[in-house]
Design a protein around this motif. Structure first.
Motif, short mmCIF file in Angstrom:
data_model
loop_
_atom_site.label_atom_id
_atom_site.label_comp_id
_atom_site.label_asym_id
_atom_site.label_seq_id
_atom_site.Cartn_x
_atom_site.Cartn_y
_atom_site.Cartn_z
N THR A 185 44.32 42.21 -50.33
CA THR A 185 44.19 43.67 -50.40
C THR A 185 43.03 44.08 -51.31
OG1 THR A 185 45.80 43.74 -52.20
CG2 THR A 185 46.65 44.09 -49.97
N VAL A 186 42.38 45.16 -50.92
CA VAL A 186 41.26 45.72 -51.68
C VAL A 186 41.73 46.94 -52.47
CG1 VAL A 186 38.98 46.79 -51.50
CG2 VAL A 186 39.59 44.88 -49.99
N ASN A 187 42.59 47.73 -51.84
CA ASN A 187 43.14 48.91 -52.50
C ASN A 187 44.42 48.56 -53.26
OD1 ASN A 187 41.31 51.10 -51.47
ND2 ASN A 187 41.97 50.24 -49.52
N ILE A 188 44.93 49.53 -54.05
CA ILE A 188 46.13 49.29 -54.86
C ILE A 188 47.33 49.03 -53.96
CG2 ILE A 188 47.70 50.34 -56.54
CD1 ILE A 188 45.29 51.97 -57.56
N PRO A 189 48.09 47.95 -54.24
CA PRO A 189 47.87 46.92 -55.26
C PRO A 189 46.77 45.95 -54.83
CG PRO A 189 49.78 46.36 -53.94
CD PRO A 189 49.32 47.71 -53.46
N VAL A 190 45.87 45.68 -55.74
CA VAL A 190 44.67 44.89 -55.46
C VAL A 190 44.99 43.40 -55.47
CG1 VAL A 190 42.34 44.36 -56.27
CG2 VAL A 190 43.23 46.70 -56.46
N ALA A 191 44.27 42.66 -54.60
CA ALA A 191 44.29 41.19 -54.57
C ALA A 191 45.67 40.60 -54.28
CB ALA A 191 43.75 40.63 -55.88
N ARG A 192 46.34 41.18 -53.30
CA ARG A 192 47.63 40.66 -52.85
C ARG A 192 47.49 40.20 -51.39
NH1 ARG A 192 50.76 39.55 -56.97
NH2 ARG A 192 52.26 39.11 -55.33
N PRO A 193 48.27 39.18 -51.02
CA PRO A 193 49.10 38.30 -51.84
C PRO A 193 48.25 37.38 -52.72
CG PRO A 193 49.81 38.25 -49.53
CD PRO A 193 48.48 38.93 -49.57
N ALA A 194 48.85 36.92 -53.78
CA ALA A 194 48.12 36.04 -54.70
C ALA A 194 47.86 34.67 -54.07
CB ALA A 194 48.90 35.88 -56.00
N GLN A 195 48.80 34.23 -53.23
CA GLN A 195 48.64 32.94 -52.57
C GLN A 195 47.65 33.04 -51.41
OE1 GLN A 195 51.50 34.61 -52.80
NE2 GLN A 195 52.84 33.46 -54.18
N ALA A 196 47.00 31.92 -51.10
CA ALA A 196 46.11 31.88 -49.95
C ALA A 196 46.93 31.94 -48.66
CB ALA A 196 45.27 30.61 -49.98
N PRO A 197 46.33 32.38 -47.56
CA PRO A 197 47.06 32.43 -46.29
C PRO A 197 47.56 31.06 -45.86
CG PRO A 197 44.96 33.59 -46.12
CD PRO A 197 44.94 32.85 -47.42
N ILE A 198 48.74 31.01 -45.32
CA ILE A 198 49.34 29.74 -44.87
C ILE A 198 48.45 29.06 -43.84
CG2 ILE A 198 51.26 28.75 -43.56
CD1 ILE A 198 53.07 30.86 -44.89
N ASN A 199 47.86 29.84 -42.94
CA ASN A 199 47.04 29.28 -41.86
C ASN A 199 45.55 29.25 -42.19
OD1 ASN A 199 49.31 28.93 -40.16
ND2 ASN A 199 49.24 31.10 -39.63
N GLY A 200 45.20 29.53 -43.45
CA GLY A 200 43.81 29.47 -43.87
C GLY A 200 43.08 30.79 -43.71
N TRP A 201 41.94 30.91 -44.41
CA TRP A 201 41.20 32.16 -44.45
C TRP A 201 40.54 32.50 -43.12
CZ3 TRP A 201 42.34 35.46 -47.93
CH2 TRP A 201 42.74 35.05 -49.20
N GLN A 202 40.30 31.50 -42.30
CA GLN A 202 39.68 31.77 -41.01
C GLN A 202 40.60 32.63 -40.14
OE1 GLN A 202 38.34 28.19 -39.08
NE2 GLN A 202 36.60 29.23 -38.14
N VAL A 203 41.90 32.42 -40.32
CA VAL A 203 42.90 33.18 -39.57
C VAL A 203 43.34 34.42 -40.35
CG1 VAL A 203 45.22 33.09 -38.57
CG2 VAL A 203 43.71 31.09 -38.41
N GLY A 204 43.48 34.25 -41.66
CA GLY A 204 43.98 35.34 -42.50
C GLY A 204 45.49 35.29 -42.61
N TYR A 205 46.06 36.31 -43.22
CA TYR A 205 47.49 36.37 -43.44
C TYR A 205 48.23 36.77 -42.17
CZ TYR A 205 46.47 36.21 -48.44
OH TYR A 205 46.04 35.82 -49.69
N THR A 206 49.42 36.25 -42.01
CA THR A 206 50.31 36.80 -41.00
C THR A 206 50.92 38.07 -41.56
OG1 THR A 206 52.30 35.65 -41.79
CG2 THR A 206 50.90 34.47 -40.21
N TRP A 207 51.36 38.94 -40.66
CA TRP A 207 51.99 40.17 -41.13
C TRP A 207 53.23 39.85 -41.96
CZ3 TRP A 207 56.83 42.34 -40.38
CH2 TRP A 207 56.97 43.63 -40.91
N GLU A 208 53.97 38.82 -41.54
CA GLU A 208 55.19 38.46 -42.25
C GLU A 208 54.91 37.98 -43.68
OE1 GLU A 208 56.24 38.71 -38.03
OE2 GLU A 208 54.55 37.83 -39.11
N GLU A 209 53.87 37.19 -43.86
CA GLU A 209 53.48 36.76 -45.21
C GLU A 209 53.23 37.97 -46.11
OE1 GLU A 209 50.43 33.41 -45.74
OE2 GLU A 209 50.25 33.94 -43.61
N SER A 210 52.44 38.89 -45.59
CA SER A 210 52.08 40.08 -46.35
C SER A 210 53.32 40.93 -46.65
CB SER A 210 51.06 40.91 -45.56
OG SER A 210 50.89 42.18 -46.14
N ALA A 211 54.16 41.13 -45.62
CA ALA A 211 55.35 41.96 -45.80
C ALA A 211 56.27 41.41 -46.87
CB ALA A 211 56.09 42.09 -44.48
#
Length: 204
Positions: A87-113
């Motif tokens: 995340t760029v906006n508040i709350p910033v830099a979430r999630p703290a953990q890297a995406p499970i499937n790597g940055w090329q894919v990004g976060y799943t909605w479930e991870e973020s939720a």
């Protein structure tokens, strides 16, 4: 100017219940709200998946999803930022953990939720009565209306109903007493969602 008022659930619970009881959806908003609820219902399995993981009611997750990212599964539940990065906006830099499937894919909605909801300790909530849920939802968005503009009920909850007319924060800390929220509030969604999905929510 800050208004000295209690923000504790035990002091506000009866107020939320009274407001709920007196709340009516504005007729001109009903069709739009029904469309949103239909979309929520069609995605119920995804919300139930998160509920199974952290024991937060699926419909509670769904209404936050609509408020923060208009039901887009390509956006962080925290604030609607893209799932391609933290995340760029508040709350910033979430999630703290890297995406499970790597940055090329990004976060799943479930991870973020799961991160967004546990960040607010919703996984530790014991009281899921209706009034307590409204308090939690207002807390999620912030108590700025109660503290600085108590003459206006937060549109996050009450927009689209007889209890909200005008006045809103147009940005963080930016108040406009003439601005009108066009977003459907949580309560209007819940009123129809409870009926359509035959939800059983404790009052007390």
């Amino acid at each position: 100017m800050t208004t000295q008022t209690s923000l504790r659930l035990r002091d506000l619970k009866s107020e939320y219940q009274q407001l709920w009881n007196s709340c009516i959806i504005k007729p001109e908003n009903v069709n739009q709200i029904q469309e949103i609820v239909a979309t929520i219902s069609s995605n119920r399995p995804r919300y139930l998946g998160v509920q199974k993981t952290i024991n937060v009611p699926w419909y509670f997750i769904a209404v936050i999803h609509n408020m923060e990212s208009t039901l887009k599964f390509t956006r962080h539940l925290h604030n609607g930022d893209s799932l391609k990065k933290r995340t760029v906006n508040i709350p910033v830099a979430r999630p703290a953990q890297a995406p499970i499937n790597g940055w090329q894919v990004g976060y799943t909605w479930e991870e973020s939720a799961i991160d967004a909801l546990t960040l607010k300790d919703f996984d530790k909530v014991k009281d899921w009565s209706l009034a307590a849920q409204l308090w939690q939802l207002e807390r999620y968005n912030g108590f700025g209306y109660r503290q600085y503009h108590p003459e206006v009920l937060t549109p996050y909850l009450w927009s689209g109903t007889n209890l909200y007319t005008q006045g809103k924060y147009t940005a963080d800390g930016q108040w406009d007493g003439e601005a009108v929220s066009t977003q459907t509030g949580v309560v209007a969604l819940l009123k129809i969602l409870i009926r359509e999905e035959n939800l059983q929510i404790n009052i007390a």
